[in-house]
Design a protein around this motif. Structure first.
Motif, mmCIF file in Angstrom:
data_model
loop_
_atom_site.group_PDB
_atom_site.id
_atom_site.type_symbol
_atom_site.label_atom_id
_atom_site.label_comp_id
_atom_site.label_asym_id
_atom_site.label_seq_id
_atom_site.Cartn_x
_atom_site.Cartn_y
_atom_site.Cartn_z
ATOM 1 N N LEU A 178 0.800 -1.187 0.057
ATOM 2 C CA LEU A 178 -0.346 0.455 -0.049
ATOM 3 C C LEU A 178 1.017 1.183 0.047
ATOM 4 N N ILE A 192 -4.823 -1.085 -6.002
ATOM 5 C CA ILE A 192 -5.424 -0.666 -4.573
ATOM 6 C C ILE A 192 -5.659 0.271 -4.263
ATOM 7 N N VAL A 193 -5.175 1.165 -4.232
ATOM 8 C CA VAL A 193 -4.726 2.017 -4.018
ATOM 9 C C VAL A 193 -6.134 3.431 -4.891
ATOM 10 N N SER A 251 -8.503 2.246 -6.199
ATOM 11 C CA SER A 251 -9.769 1.363 -6.237
ATOM 12 C C SER A 251 -9.984 2.281 -4.901
ATOM 13 N N TYR A 252 -8.995 2.055 -4.452
ATOM 14 C CA TYR A 252 -9.667 3.100 -2.995
ATOM 15 C C TYR A 252 -10.026 3.884 -2.900
ATOM 16 N N ASN A 293 -13.582 4.947 -4.374
ATOM 17 C CA ASN A 293 -14.791 4.539 -3.389
ATOM 18 C C ASN A 293 -14.571 5.029 -2.383
ATOM 19 N N ASN A 294 -13.919 6.026 -2.279
ATOM 20 C CA ASN A 294 -13.510 6.859 -1.552
ATOM 21 C C ASN A 294 -13.067 8.185 -1.691
ATOM 22 N N ALA A 312 -8.058 -1.051 4.903
ATOM 23 C CA ALA A 312 -7.685 -0.407 3.751
ATOM 24 C C ALA A 312 -8.119 -0.994 2.258
ATOM 25 N N LYS A 325 -12.302 -1.771 2.487
ATOM 26 C CA LYS A 325 -12.741 -0.436 1.827
ATOM 27 C C LYS A 325 -12.208 0.111 0.310
ATOM 28 N N SER A 326 -11.024 -0.688 -0.271
ATOM 29 C CA SER A 326 -11.163 -0.179 -1.483
ATOM 30 C C SER A 326 -11.197 -1.144 -2.490
ATOM 31 N N LYS A 327 -12.525 -1.824 -2.016
ATOM 32 C CA LYS A 327 -13.245 -3.397 -3.074
ATOM 33 C C LYS A 327 -12.024 -3.664 -4.322
ATOM 34 N N TYR A 328 -11.171 -3.866 -4.085
ATOM 35 C CA TYR A 328 -10.445 -3.882 -5.079
ATOM 36 C C TYR A 328 -10.162 -5.568 -5.198
#
Length: 369
Positions: free
Chosen positions: A247, A333-334, A336-337, A340-341, A360, A363-366
């Motif tokens: 991350l 992942i970042v 995607s995060y 969604n945020n 994390a 929350k990313s929903k990766y």
């Protein structure tokens, strides 16, 4: 439009600073001269014309256009500032002035620590590394103007996004260490001997993946990455897990891809087109290997390094997998995060609160295909 073109040229032309700034100055003076000539024309000719109102309109439009051109050029001229890279590599060969000694002291402390003995300025000046590389550094890198301009513009973009690198000093040195960049006390020491081109004779004994990183085009990425790592160091309580490092490295990649114009994440990672195509097509496969082999929450430094550090390839994923897949997946992942945020600031991504957050990933929903 003129301003955008000049800005683009500033970033892409090697040594473009001198050329573009001269063009800007030339256009500035042409616009001023044009404006003066038009006023003279208006003073002595416009009154003789029958359609005075139309001439006044033309005059107004001309003044607006000339002012816009002048302002655009002035903006670009102001933005053509540079983050100076102090050439200690050449200065030290000519003098040992107090200013040079002062700027090199932190760097020499690192050299001394690594060698186990105190290294003075004179010893460094007369060292084998300086004797071997300095002539070629002067030959192949006589000017760093284009790099200084890019560093300035990237620094400005970082500041606009809430990421501050102000106060960082850049110093060019001959660096005998394997790593090209060393950051000490907010000073980024750039080993110029590491950027002489992958075909440079002195690199022939290096592995191909190392030689590939030895091009001048890599310098801005390495410098800004090192500056970011210094300002926002990787910091976890206790033993770091692979997901934490992924991350963090992914966040660094994301920031770099945002502040460097016309640059892809593959450029920053140093992937060629074949490697870029492979990781893009096999993203889901890489992720499955990381999860199924229980690498994600591993605290084994060997696993973390194989996923995130430069190497010929990443064999623990696949023999065809390029190096640093952990950084690439971390970047995805970042992204995607953030999708969604949306309320997350870019600088927050580089803080431990993000990359050590147990939620994390959730929350990313990766979920790559």
């Amino acid at each position: 439009m003129l301003s955008a073109k000049l800005r683009k040229n500033m970033l892409t032309l090697c040594g473009g600073h001198t050329i573009n700034v001269n063009i800007v100055i030339f256009i500035e003076w042409i616009s001023v001269l044009y404006l003066v000539c038009f006023f003279i024309y208006c003073k002595f000719v416009i009154s003789l014309e029958e359609n005075i109102e139309m001439n006044k309109l033309i005059l107004f439009i001309t003044i607006c256009v000339a002012a816009a051109i002048f302002n655009a050029c002035r903006t670009d001229n102001a933005e053509s500032g540079k983050c100076e890279i102090m050439r200690a590599d050449s200065i030290i060969c000519e003098s040992t002035a107090d200013s040079v000694v002062s700027i090199l002291s932190p760097y020499l402390s690192v050299l001394s620590l690594e060698s186990g003995r105190n290294i003075t300025v004179d010893e460094y000046k007369n060292s084998r590394a300086v004797a071997v590389f300095e002539p070629d550094v002067q030959k192949y890198l006589p000017s760093l103007d284009s790099i200084e301009i890019i560093l300035y513009q990237v620094g400005e973009k970082c500041a606009m996004k809430g990421i501050h690198l102000a106060g960082t000093k850049y110093v060019g040195v001959i660096n005998p260490f394997f790593q090209p960049i060393i950051t000490v006390d907010s000073i980024v020491y750039i080993g110029l001997n590491h950027y002489l081109g992958e075909n440079y004779e002195g690199y022939k004994s290096f592995p191909e993946y190392v030689r590939h990183q030895k091009d001048i085009s890599r310098m801005p990425y390495d410098v800004i990455s090192s500056s970011l790592s210094f300002r926002y160091p990787f910091n976890t309580e206790g033993k770091a897990l692979a997901i934490n490092k992924m991350l963090y490295e992914g966040a660094l990649l994301y920031v770099l891809s945002e502040v460097f114009e016309d640059t892809s994440v593959y450029d920053i990672l140093g992937y060629d087109s074949e490697q870029a195509n492979w990781v893009e097509k096999n993203e889901g496969r890489i992720w499955n290997e990381i999860v199924l082999n229980e690498f994600l929450f591993s605290s084994d430094d060997l696993v973390v390094n194989k996923l995130c550090e430069p190497s010929p390839s990443c064999l623990i994923i696949n023999e065809n997998c390029p190096a640093m897949p952990g950084r690439y997946i971390g970047y995805k992942i970042v992204k995607s995060y953030l999708n969604n945020n949306s309320d997350v600031e870019m600088s927050e991504l580089l803080e431990p609160q993000f990359y050590t957050d147990d939620n994390a990933l959730l929350k990313s929903k990766y979920s790559p295909k």
